[in-house]
Design a protein around this motif. Sequence first.
Motif, PDB file in Angstrom:
ATOM      1  N   ASN A 147       0.825  -1.207   0.000  1.00 50.95           N
ATOM      2  CA  ASN A 147       0.000   0.000   0.000  1.00 50.95           C
ATOM      3  C   ASN A 147       0.860   1.257   0.000  1.00 50.95           C
ATOM      4  O   ASN A 147       0.541   2.234  -0.696  1.00 50.95           O
ATOM      5  N   PHE A 148       1.959   1.262   0.754  1.00 55.09           N
ATOM      6  CA  PHE A 148       2.859   2.421   0.748  1.00 55.09           C
ATOM      7  C   PHE A 148       3.477   2.611  -0.633  1.00 55.09           C
ATOM      8  O   PHE A 148       3.634   3.748  -1.099  1.00 55.09           O
ATOM      9  N   ASP A 149       3.818   1.504  -1.275  1.00 55.39           N
ATOM     10  CA  ASP A 149       4.389   1.589  -2.625  1.00 55.39           C
ATOM     11  C   ASP A 149       3.363   2.155  -3.608  1.00 55.39           C
ATOM     12  O   ASP A 149       3.703   2.997  -4.452  1.00 55.39           O
ATOM     13  N   ARG A 150       2.127   1.692  -3.495  1.00 58.59           N
ATOM     14  CA  ARG A 150       1.076   2.199  -4.391  1.00 58.59           C
ATOM     15  C   ARG A 150       0.874   3.696  -4.205  1.00 58.59           C
ATOM     16  O   ARG A 150       0.633   4.425  -5.183  1.00 58.59           O
ATOM     17  N   LEU A 151       0.977   4.174  -2.952  1.00 60.15           N
ATOM     18  CA  LEU A 151       0.761   5.589  -2.651  1.00 60.15           C
ATOM     19  C   LEU A 151       2.021   6.428  -2.839  1.00 60.15           C
ATOM     20  O   LEU A 151       1.987   7.643  -2.618  1.00 60.15           O
ATOM     21  N   ASP A 152       3.117   5.770  -3.209  1.00 58.47           N
ATOM     22  CA  ASP A 152       4.400   6.459  -3.399  1.00 58.47           C
ATOM     23  C   ASP A 152       4.800   7.205  -2.124  1.00 58.47           C
ATOM     24  O   ASP A 152       4.978   8.428  -2.120  1.00 58.47           O
ATOM     25  N   LEU A 153       4.944   6.431  -1.035  1.00 58.19           N
ATOM     26  CA  LEU A 153       5.324   6.998   0.261  1.00 58.19           C
ATOM     27  C   LEU A 153       6.665   6.404   0.701  1.00 58.19           C
ATOM     28  O   LEU A 153       6.716   5.528   1.570  1.00 58.19           O
ATOM     29  N   PRO A 154       7.766   6.894   0.137  1.00 56.28           N
ATOM     30  CA  PRO A 154       9.080   6.370   0.520  1.00 56.28           C
ATOM     31  C   PRO A 154       9.557   6.836   1.895  1.00 56.28           C
ATOM     32  O   PRO A 154      10.586   6.361   2.378  1.00 56.28           O
ATOM     33  N   ASN A 155       8.798   7.754   2.507  1.00 57.35           N
ATOM     34  CA  ASN A 155       9.208   8.280   3.821  1.00 57.35           C
ATOM     35  C   ASN A 155       8.663   7.447   4.980  1.00 57.35           C
ATOM     36  O   ASN A 155       8.685   7.885   6.132  1.00 57.35           O
ATOM     37  N   VAL A 156       8.188   6.222   4.696  1.00 61.15           N
ATOM     38  CA  VAL A 156       7.725   5.298   5.738  1.00 61.15           C
ATOM     39  C   VAL A 156       8.726   4.154   5.869  1.00 61.15           C
ATOM     40  O   VAL A 156       9.082   3.519   4.878  1.00 61.15           O
ATOM     41  N   SER A 157       9.166   3.891   7.097  1.00 65.54           N
ATOM     42  CA  SER A 157      10.003   2.722   7.391  1.00 65.54           C
ATOM     43  C   SER A 157       9.240   1.832   8.356  1.00 65.54           C
ATOM     44  O   SER A 157       8.710   2.322   9.362  1.00 65.54           O
ATOM     45  N   THR A 158       9.175   0.530   8.055  1.00 63.25           N
ATOM     46  CA  THR A 158       8.411  -0.401   8.874  1.00 63.25           C
ATOM     47  C   THR A 158       9.338  -1.322   9.660  1.00 63.25           C
ATOM     48  O   THR A 158      10.265  -1.903   9.086  1.00 63.25           O
ATOM     49  N   VAL A 159       9.070  -1.438  10.957  1.00 64.23           N
ATOM     50  CA  VAL A 159       9.786  -2.373  11.825  1.00 64.23           C
ATOM     51  C   VAL A 159       8.840  -3.522  12.133  1.00 64.23           C
ATOM     52  O   VAL A 159       7.782  -3.319  12.730  1.00 64.23           O
TER      53      VAL A 159
END
Length: 262
Positions: A147-159
Amino acid sequence: MIAAYLRYLSHAQDEHSIHSPFVFSLYTKAIRTDSRREPALASIRLLRNDLRRSQELIQITDLGAGSKVNGARQRTVSDIARHSQKSPRYARLLFRLIRYLNLKTVVDLGTSLGLTTAHLAEAVRSAGGRVLTFEGCPQTARQAQLNFDRLDLPNVSTVVGNIDDTLAPELLKLGSVDLVFFDANHRYEPTVRYFETCLLHRHNDTLFVFDDIHWSAEMEQAWVYIQAHPAVRVTIDLFGVGLVFFRQEQPRQDFILRFGHL
């Protein structure tokens, strides 16, 4: 929760009862502002609609208090999107608070499908901010990343992993935080423990937001504990969430305010 909501309604007030200039401005310019047509959130609205129709199955690893609606270990994306995601109006509230307070470093405890996380990331995007989000379920985290990739949100990091193990070391790497959204484990002891862990990384203008403060007796007990903590200066009960501020220049006050459907 019905009894809790009736108590909330009997005590909730509006801007006419607020004598704090900081809280009055926050309430009128961020909390009670209508952002339902915010252009920056249009793609997230479309994604939410798509997820609500998805019949893809996900194997759930639930390390928290579980769901009141569906506790099954295998659930459809549609079911999670409808019942385990924060309501859009509260996600939009977080977006407005971040923009209004100009917050940049955001921690999100409980990614799920990433819809609320996406609101956080979109809010800090223009300021060059970042979101660090924590998720205990590997399959849910995988879906969130799509979903982050679809929304083009590279400023999210997931732990990915148990927050009991990952939170403290990741916060050490991060340093200070501007906002923490607590939506990981709706029980008293973990909520208080995560609160105290994150306290070590606050600054004067940090905002903590606690999800579902009236979800259960345990969560209400945790909210009372948080309100009474000596580091806390201002709390705002909006029923669905509780806001916590540490601004030392503020007099010690607790507010119960109407929110509505914005």
